[in-house]
Write a protein that holds these residues in place. Structure first.
Motif, short mmCIF file in Angstrom:
data_model
loop_
_atom_site.label_atom_id
_atom_site.label_comp_id
_atom_site.label_asym_id
_atom_site.label_seq_id
_atom_site.Cartn_x
_atom_site.Cartn_y
_atom_site.Cartn_z
N THR A 1 0.79 -1.30 -0.10
CA THR A 1 0.16 0.16 0.03
C THR A 1 0.88 1.31 -0.04
N PRO A 2 0.62 2.23 -0.78
CA PRO A 2 1.56 3.44 -1.06
C PRO A 2 1.43 4.14 0.42
N ARG A 3 2.65 4.73 0.75
CA ARG A 3 2.62 5.48 1.86
C ARG A 3 1.81 6.66 1.80
N GLY A 4 1.01 6.86 2.81
CA GLY A 4 -0.08 8.01 3.00
C GLY A 4 -1.42 7.62 2.32
N ALA A 5 -1.49 6.50 1.78
CA ALA A 5 -2.90 6.30 1.18
C ALA A 5 -3.86 6.42 2.17
N GLU A 6 -3.65 5.50 3.27
CA GLU A 6 -4.88 5.42 4.44
C GLU A 6 -5.16 6.70 5.03
N TRP A 7 -4.01 7.79 5.08
CA TRP A 7 -4.24 9.09 5.65
C TRP A 7 -4.97 9.82 4.64
N ALA A 8 -4.71 9.86 3.33
CA ALA A 8 -5.38 10.60 2.38
C ALA A 8 -6.93 9.97 2.22
N ALA A 9 -7.26 8.74 2.28
CA ALA A 9 -8.33 8.31 2.18
C ALA A 9 -9.37 9.06 3.36
N ASN A 10 -8.74 8.91 4.51
CA ASN A 10 -9.39 9.19 5.65
C ASN A 10 -9.76 10.90 5.48
N ALA A 11 -8.62 11.65 5.07
CA ALA A 11 -9.01 13.12 4.94
C ALA A 11 -10.00 13.09 3.78
N PHE A 12 -10.03 12.42 2.82
CA PHE A 12 -10.96 12.89 1.63
C PHE A 12 -12.35 12.37 2.06
N ALA A 13 -12.41 11.31 3.04
CA ALA A 13 -13.65 11.00 3.67
C ALA A 13 -14.26 12.10 4.53
N ALA A 14 -13.38 12.51 5.41
CA ALA A 14 -13.76 13.88 6.23
C ALA A 14 -14.07 15.04 5.53
N LEU A 15 -13.56 15.27 4.14
CA LEU A 15 -13.87 16.43 3.36
C LEU A 15 -15.50 16.03 2.88
N LEU A 16 -15.57 14.79 2.26
CA LEU A 16 -17.00 14.50 1.69
C LEU A 16 -18.17 14.80 2.96
N ARG A 17 -17.83 14.56 4.16
CA ARG A 17 -18.47 14.58 5.26
C ARG A 17 -19.11 16.06 5.39
N LEU A 18 -17.94 16.95 5.28
CA LEU A 18 -18.23 18.50 5.41
C LEU A 18 -19.26 18.96 4.40
N PHE A 19 -19.75 18.31 3.22
CA PHE A 19 -20.51 18.70 2.30
C PHE A 19 -21.74 18.05 2.36
N GLU A 20 -21.87 17.04 3.09
CA GLU A 20 -23.18 16.40 3.32
C GLU A 20 -24.18 17.14 4.10
N PRO A 21 -25.55 17.04 3.50
CA PRO A 21 -26.47 17.94 4.24
C PRO A 21 -26.71 17.24 5.42
N PRO A 22 -27.21 18.02 6.54
CA PRO A 22 -27.36 17.21 7.75
C PRO A 22 -28.59 16.61 7.71
N SER A 23 -28.54 15.51 8.69
CA SER A 23 -29.72 14.54 8.65
C SER A 23 -30.84 15.26 9.57
N GLU A 24 -31.96 14.61 9.23
CA GLU A 24 -33.04 15.25 10.32
C GLU A 24 -32.94 15.00 11.66
N ALA A 25 -32.02 13.87 12.01
CA ALA A 25 -31.74 13.64 13.37
C ALA A 25 -30.72 14.84 13.87
N ASP A 26 -29.88 15.11 13.11
CA ASP A 26 -29.01 16.38 13.40
C ASP A 26 -29.78 17.49 13.61
N VAL A 27 -30.69 17.87 12.85
CA VAL A 27 -31.53 19.28 12.78
C VAL A 27 -32.25 19.24 13.99
N GLU A 28 -33.05 18.08 14.31
CA GLU A 28 -33.90 18.09 15.43
C GLU A 28 -32.99 18.21 16.85
N ARG A 29 -31.83 17.34 16.96
CA ARG A 29 -30.94 17.61 17.90
C ARG A 29 -30.54 19.18 18.28
#
Length: 83
Positions: free
Chosen positions: A14-42
């Protein structure tokens, strides 16, 4: 008689940094997700609780001067939470 030769691919590391890059990309995608109804209600429940707590602080400050108004403010805070 025929013969078939199967070649196994060489193991690839596995290339060095691949796991870190994948985790960073997943975190970036979560920033652009619309909030769920449960998050809005909370968030709404938390906001209502903070507003009711503020109203109760005001009622506590007024209670010695005007107990009737303080009682009305406490009741309003309870109704605000129930809504």
């Amino acid at each position: 008689m025929s013969q078939i030769t199967l070649l196994a691919p060489a193991p690839v590391a596995t290339p060095r940094g691949a796991e870190w890059a994948a985790n960073a990309f997943a975190a970036l995608l979560r920033l652009f997700e619309p909030p769920s109804e449960a998050d809005v209600e909370r968030r709404l429940r938390r906001q209502r609780a903070e507003e009711a707590a503020g109203l109760r602080r005001v009622a506590a400050g007024i209670s010695k001067v005007d107990p009737a108004l303080a009682a009305d403010l406490y009741a309003a805070a309870d109704r605000h939470l129930a809504a």
